[in-house]
Design an enzyme around this catalytic site. Structure first.
Site, PDB file in Angstrom:
ATOM      1  N   LEU A   1       1.564  90.169  69.261  1.00 34.75           N
ATOM      2  CA  LEU A   1       1.875  90.511  70.564  1.00 34.75           C
ATOM      3  C   LEU A   1       1.156  91.449  71.245  1.00 34.75           C
ATOM      4  CD1 LEU A   1       5.014  90.462  72.455  1.00 34.75           C
ATOM      5  CD2 LEU A   1       6.124  91.921  71.003  1.00 34.75           C
TER       6      LEU A   1
ATOM      7  N   GLU B   1      12.994  91.760  76.340  1.00 36.65           N
ATOM      8  CA  GLU B   1      11.445  91.385  75.055  1.00 36.65           C
ATOM      9  C   GLU B   1      10.201  92.886  75.662  1.00 36.65           C
ATOM     10  OE1 GLU B   1      10.742  88.421  78.135  1.00 36.65           O
ATOM     11  OE2 GLU B   1      11.998  88.988  76.824  1.00 36.65           O
TER      12      GLU B   1
ATOM     13  N   ARG C   1      23.653  81.431  68.370  1.00 40.13           N
ATOM     14  CA  ARG C   1      23.595  83.486  68.925  1.00 40.13           C
ATOM     15  C   ARG C   1      24.362  83.368  70.183  1.00 40.13           C
ATOM     16  NH1 ARG C   1      17.753  85.115  68.674  1.00 40.13           N
ATOM     17  NH2 ARG C   1      17.290  83.376  69.476  1.00 40.13           N
TER      18      ARG C   1
ATOM     19  N   SER D   1      -8.979  92.821  62.588  1.00 40.05           N
ATOM     20  CA  SER D   1      -8.896  91.771  63.099  1.00 40.05           C
ATOM     21  C   SER D   1     -10.789  91.318  63.299  1.00 40.05           C
ATOM     22  CB  SER D   1      -8.313  91.628  63.946  1.00 40.05           C
ATOM     23  OG  SER D   1      -7.782  90.374  64.580  1.00 40.05           O
TER      24      SER D   1
ATOM     25  N   LYS E   1      19.026  83.724  75.091  1.00 39.13           N
ATOM     26  CA  LYS E   1      17.798  82.861  75.171  1.00 39.13           C
ATOM     27  C   LYS E   1      18.153  82.603  76.625  1.00 39.13           C
ATOM     28  CE  LYS E   1      15.240  82.005  73.275  1.00 39.13           C
ATOM     29  NZ  LYS E   1      13.437  82.697  72.745  1.00 39.13           N
TER      30      LYS E   1
ATOM     31  N   ILE F   1       5.652  82.024  69.375  1.00 42.39           N
ATOM     32  CA  ILE F   1       5.462  81.068  70.709  1.00 42.39           C
ATOM     33  C   ILE F   1       6.183  81.646  71.829  1.00 42.39           C
ATOM     34  CG2 ILE F   1       7.374  79.504  69.084  1.00 42.39           C
ATOM     35  CD1 ILE F   1       4.010  78.187  70.629  1.00 42.39           C
ATOM     36  N   ASP F   2       7.443  82.142  71.280  1.00 42.50           N
ATOM     37  CA  ASP F   2       8.070  82.260  72.888  1.00 42.50           C
ATOM     38  C   ASP F   2       7.034  82.638  74.240  1.00 42.50           C
ATOM     39  OD1 ASP F   2      10.626  81.873  72.440  1.00 42.50           O
ATOM     40  OD2 ASP F   2      10.948  84.308  71.663  1.00 42.50           O
TER      41      ASP F   2
ATOM     42  N   HIS G   1      10.328  85.312  78.912  1.00 40.81           N
ATOM     43  CA  HIS G   1       9.134  85.484  78.264  1.00 40.81           C
ATOM     44  C   HIS G   1       8.866  84.374  79.197  1.00 40.81           C
ATOM     45  CE1 HIS G   1       9.626  87.000  74.251  1.00 40.81           C
ATOM     46  NE2 HIS G   1      11.093  85.905  74.361  1.00 40.81           N
TER      47      HIS G   1
ATOM     48  N   LYS H   1       2.630  74.194  69.656  1.00 43.00           N
ATOM     49  CA  LYS H   1       3.331  74.198  71.253  1.00 43.00           C
ATOM     50  C   LYS H   1       5.129  74.067  70.369  1.00 43.00           C
ATOM     51  CE  LYS H   1       3.745  69.014  69.128  1.00 43.00           C
ATOM     52  NZ  LYS H   1       3.484  67.426  69.130  1.00 43.00           N
TER      53      LYS H   1
ATOM     54  N   TYR I   1      16.304  87.477  77.061  1.00 48.67           N
ATOM     55  CA  TYR I   1      15.294  87.574  77.078  1.00 48.67           C
ATOM     56  C   TYR I   1      15.024  86.130  77.736  1.00 48.67           C
ATOM     57  CZ  TYR I   1      15.555  89.588  71.982  1.00 48.67           C
ATOM     58  OH  TYR I   1      15.886  90.458  71.487  1.00 48.67           O
TER      59      TYR I   1
ATOM     60  N   VAL J   1       9.357  76.913  66.272  1.00 52.96           N
ATOM     61  CA  VAL J   1      10.504  77.550  66.697  1.00 52.96           C
ATOM     62  C   VAL J   1      10.602  77.999  68.017  1.00 52.96           C
ATOM     63  CG1 VAL J   1      12.943  76.811  66.207  1.00 52.96           C
ATOM     64  CG2 VAL J   1      11.559  75.960  64.633  1.00 52.96           C
ATOM     65  N   ALA J   2      11.282  78.281  68.889  1.00 51.08           N
ATOM     66  CA  ALA J   2      10.432  79.013  69.802  1.00 51.08           C
ATOM     67  C   ALA J   2      11.520  79.937  70.606  1.00 51.08           C
ATOM     68  CB  ALA J   2      10.572  78.170  71.465  1.00 51.08           C
ATOM     69  N   ASN J   3      12.734  79.808  69.149  1.00 50.50           N
ATOM     70  CA  ASN J   3      14.324  80.468  68.656  1.00 50.50           C
ATOM     71  C   ASN J   3      14.405  80.742  66.957  1.00 50.50           C
ATOM     72  OD1 ASN J   3      15.409  77.530  69.118  1.00 50.50           O
ATOM     73  ND2 ASN J   3      16.890  78.719  69.648  1.00 50.50           N
TER      74      ASN J   3
ATOM     75  N   ASP K   1      -4.779  93.114  61.591  1.00 51.04           N
ATOM     76  CA  ASP K   1      -4.496  93.544  62.750  1.00 51.04           C
ATOM     77  C   ASP K   1      -6.207  94.111  63.186  1.00 51.04           C
ATOM     78  OD1 ASP K   1      -3.749  95.448  64.511  1.00 51.04           O
ATOM     79  OD2 ASP K   1      -1.864  94.307  64.387  1.00 51.04           O
TER      80      ASP K   1
END
Length: 372
Positions: free
Chosen positions: A240, A118, A15, A220, A75, A269-270, A96, A279, A94, A298-300, A198
């Site tokens: 989130l 974010e 990106r 939830s 990122k 994960i972010d 985080h 992780k 972003y 995957v963080a992205n 939820d």
């Protein structure tokens, strides 16, 4: 204002912070834009496209970080980039920060002003700059989860939608927000049996209104999550809490109850992830196995569909980038409390309460810095 956009250097991050049409808008307002050579290659935008839009192409990120008044990225800056930031410089990307003490410490040390996509808000309480990437990540989650369930992905060899005479996969989606709703849309479209979890009953009602009897909804709590996780083939976590570290709603003990070859996808994960066993991973090495369960963290995530993601992101960020450039960050944040909510770090101070609380910093409000 002199605005710089470096090439992203995170693993498989194609990106880019600005597309040519965004550059054109900024230049039309009288600003100068520098783009690192090759920054748009991953989305099919050549240097020539940026030049035609009015940008100047530079050979290295060093020139951008050394000269730009505002740096626009996608990122969070990696350590080598953070070392280039300087006092008085504006970073718009972003971040985080809550689960990332090293990045936070470096940004505080830099003296830069850092506005995080974010945590920018809207009059409805939504997160407009996170929204498009949440949509993308949510729609990707069943897709990557389906691959993880394949034998070649380390899974038990389950087809998400099944076939006539064979049950479809049981998919549990934790969180009925933007990512969760988009994950449900795709998982249902692929033919899976989907349950959404939820603690917000209004969000669950909205899911039923949208998807009808095709979707199951469950309130939830620990007991319900444990019960559903134990029988799931795929669990997608999309929880989130804006700016804060994500709560670990699925414990390591719950993971142990899942069948070998089942899978989890942690969209959160972010912000630290909502599985205790999560992780961060990369697109180069996206999965690992814990207690027989394939983990995709995957963080992205949206980086693997860079063109779609970049244009969707620019649609959301451009109005704010224009405000920051036209007015300067201080006046822009004074005029717009929703943009002001994005201010996370300024001149060595942490200005977002959830980040300060998570990492043990003194909290200094954006309002006090701006004299409001």
């Amino acid at each position: 204002m002199l605005i710089g956009c470096p090439k992203e250097i995170k693993d498989h991050e194609d990106r880019v912070g600005l597309v040519p049409s965004s550059v054109q808008e900024l230049v039309a307002c009288g600003h100068e834009v520098m783009i690192e050579t090759g920054a748009g290659a991953g989305i099919g935008c050549a240097d020539e496209d940026y030049v035609a839009a009015g940008a100047t192409i530079v050979a290295t990120p060093d020139e951008i970080f050394a000269k730009a008044e505002m740096v626009v990225k996608v990122k969070e800056p990696l350590a080598v980039e953070r070392a280039k930031l300087r006092p008085g410089q504006l970073l718009f990307t972003y971040l985080h920060l809550a689960p990332d003490p090293a990045q936070t410490a470096d940004l505080v040390k830099s003296g830069a002003t850092c506005i995080a996509y974010e945590t920018v808000t809207s009059p409805t309480g939504a997160l407009p700059l996170l929204f498009p990437m949440s949509e993308v990540a949510g729609r990707l989650a069943p897709q990557v989860g389906a691959q993880a369930l394949e034998n070649t992905g380390g899974g038990m060899g389950v087809l998400l939608g099944g076939v006539p005479g064979v049950d479809p996969a049981e998919v549990v989606i934790i969180g009925a927000g933007v990512s969760g709703t988009n994950a449900a849309r795709v998982a249902l479209g692929m033919g899976a049996s989907v349950t959404m979890v939820d603690s917000n009953t209004n969000a669950l009602r909205a899911a039923v209104d949208r998807f009808g009897t095709a979707i199951k909804t469950v309130y939830s709590n620990k007991g319900n999550i444990a019960r559903l996780v134990a029988k799931a083939d795929l669990v997608i976590g999309t929880v989130l809490i804006p700016g804060a570290e994500t709560p670990k709603l699925v414990t390591a003990e719950m993971i142990k109850t899942m069948r070998p070859g089942s899978a989890v996808v942690d969209v959160a994960i972010d912000q630290g992830g909502c599985f205790e066993t999560s992780k961060a991973t990369t697109h180069s090495d996206p999965t690992y196995v814990v207690d027989g369960v394939v983990h995709y963290c995957v963080a992205n995530m949206p980086g693997c569909v860079a063109r779609t993601s970049t244009f969707a992101l620019n649609n959301a960020t451009l109005p704010f980038a224009l405000a920051l450039a036209n007015k300067g960050w201080e006046q822009a944040c004074k005029d717009d409390k929703y943009l002001r909510a994005g201010l996370n770090v300024h001149d060595g101070k942490v200005t977002y309460e959830a980040v300060a609380k998570a990492l043990g910093y003194d909290y200094v409000s954006a309002e006090s810095i701006l004299g409001l």
